[in-house]
Design an enzyme around this catalytic site. Sequence first.
Site, PDB file in Angstrom:
ATOM      1  N   ALA B  55       0.809  -1.219   0.000  1.00  0.00           N
ATOM      2  CA  ALA B  55       0.000   0.000   0.000  1.00  0.00           C
ATOM      3  C   ALA B  55       0.846   1.275   0.000  1.00  0.00           C
ATOM      4  O   ALA B  55       0.624   2.157  -0.846  1.00  0.00           O
ATOM      5  CB  ALA B  55      -0.970  -0.031   1.182  1.00  0.00           C
ATOM      6  N   ASP B 232      -3.638  -2.282   4.306  1.00  0.00           N
ATOM      7  CA  ASP B 232      -3.913  -1.615   3.038  1.00  0.00           C
ATOM      8  C   ASP B 232      -4.899  -0.472   3.206  1.00  0.00           C
ATOM      9  O   ASP B 232      -4.922   0.469   2.419  1.00  0.00           O
ATOM     10  CB  ASP B 232      -4.437  -2.618   2.008  1.00  0.00           C
ATOM     11  CG  ASP B 232      -3.298  -3.493   1.513  1.00  0.00           C
ATOM     12  OD1 ASP B 232      -2.952  -4.461   2.214  1.00  0.00           O
ATOM     13  OD2 ASP B 232      -2.725  -3.166   0.456  1.00  0.00           O
TER      14      ASP B 232
END
Lengths: 340, 340
Positions: B55, B232
């Site tokens: 991420a 994430d």
Amino acid sequence: MPAFPLKDKVAPIVWRGDRLRVLDQRLLPRRVSYIDCRTAQDVARATAEMALRGAPLIGCAAAYGMALAARRGRRELPEAAAALKAARPTAVNLAHAVDHMLAAARQADGSLARELERQARDYYQADLRANQTMARLGAALLRKKTRVITYCNAGALATSGLGTSLGVIRYAHHLGKVEHVYACETRPYLQGSRLTLWELMNGGVPCTLITDNMAAHMMKLGGIGAIFVGADRIAANADVCNKIGTYGLAILAKYHRIPFYVVAPTSTIDPATPVGDAIPIEERSAAEIVRIQGREIAPKGAAARHFAFDVTPRSLVTAIVTERGIIRPAGARALRRVLS
Amino acid sequence: MPAFPLKDKVAPIVWRGDRLRVLDQRLLPRRVSYIDCRTAQDVARATAEMALRGAPLIGCAAAYGMALAARRGRRELPEAAAALKAARPTAVNLAHAVDHMLAAARQADGSLARELERQARDYYQADLRANQTMARLGAALLRKKTRVITYCNAGALATSGLGTSLGVIRYAHHLGKVEHVYACETRPYLQGSRLTLWELMNGGVPCTLITDNMAAHMMKLGGIGAIFVGADRIAANADVCNKIGTYGLAILAKYHRIPFYVVAPTSTIDPATPVGDAIPIEERSAAEIVRIQGREIAPKGAAARHFAFDVTPRSLVTAIVTERGIIRPAGARALRRVLS
């Protein structure tokens, strides 16, 4: 039981009188290929190298392995028994079958070879009947159109035919009680993706493959009505030893309040092992973790652990389905009752 | 912070002024190979196809992607922003970075290209500083010689450098607080075996690979002191979305009473998503499940689900480590305090 295919077209072992043909399950689903085992040692090697696997099946194969040894004379039996028992340490069916054959040999008064061949056939047939009975008993646990998760392969390929947990699932599907099966791939050997999917697709059962680490998310999404697994050894207190990952799956089932069923013949129960944590857990080569089907997936020199099994405490097991009845809740007393 | 390698020798992205060089992580650990991205669309494609992942890293790459678009003129920005945001749906860092760059573009009065390049560099540097701070804060959670489990790859390869959860682990190892790391392989992409093992071995951290389904057994054996994962997207109520399998691991940690830590920069927190179950979970191709590195592992025509992420409810999270402090217990109010 209604008309239902009890044996698959591709048999995991085939007895030929002078040899045992063993389906090399490592090559499935890409290739159907058999290995000829002419001695007990051949059977032991095929077992250790996992050409065949599945606790009930390695028991049946070991029985035939003893029959092969008997063809060479009574003196062959102790060494054959030792080799077969040493092939894999965890599944108790192996020792169960070998001890059964040794007892039969002691009582044989006619042709030892003929008697042990008959005993091996009987052992195999008894396993098949047990699977049929478990399928009937286990299917009764389900209502209509259940979606289930299964793990590893406890199907026709792991037994004499039909299977334990997969036998329940296939029969329940036949009765309209199973709508869909989610099969965990079961790393590292991928018995789920290679074998269970193959059996379910061949049997016309709607099925979907998931990676092992998707099971929790599938349970959270809802709609999973039951989880079915097999067993390699059940301790006297009803703790269950099965393929690595089973224990984690049982914890996830408990968290999501989904019934967790173990399906295993009584030959899997080991009254001599008091509790699950006394069961020897086979550790296999790290090479089987750092490579997948020959391809390196980790840096050169990477260390890995490879536990082949784990132990699920009875507190996480909703019921154990055996051919002699359902043990529910799973406990020592109920287990003794079934065995007696 | 004592002398400690803050950036690895192999950088996951390298800015070259007219292009972004992206390390193709799909080829690791076998090969170190870079892809030249000359447009935002190139960056979007590399992101969607998972040449780069993680991420924070896809946020940094998206910032550079916007800088590449700015070189072609202001009119390019909306389309570039849309392409980058659409590359992957779950990690909020992507939208965070693109929105940050769009805001900067609106305020730019000199050379747009030069300003967005500067902003992208700043975004990258800020992520690197955040990782350093998280490493320091996270390491303080541990006592001496802890054995930890980590999942997926939240290391230098997933960020601008050092990493989130792996940054904590590596720094804690440097301080003598981490003795051994068990890395879950993380199917289907094997970020654990391919990337985390590679980073840990390169960094001299004792580590062992396990399959995802071995985590429960490892916890049961005892001696695991903590579990560290990345994120994430973190919802406003502190539910954590991360790589598929994280949720199951958190349940196992709870069952075994092992602290479960999430390490993520505040750019991962999405105040606009009220609860975890509102986060869009990316479903990727079934082909990525039925094949491993090009080898078929399931029967032809097998159906598979491929959820790329799952959501761990805050109730299973011991603490969230951010660069602005530790959120403990994980909850909406503490999250707001860190963001304000």
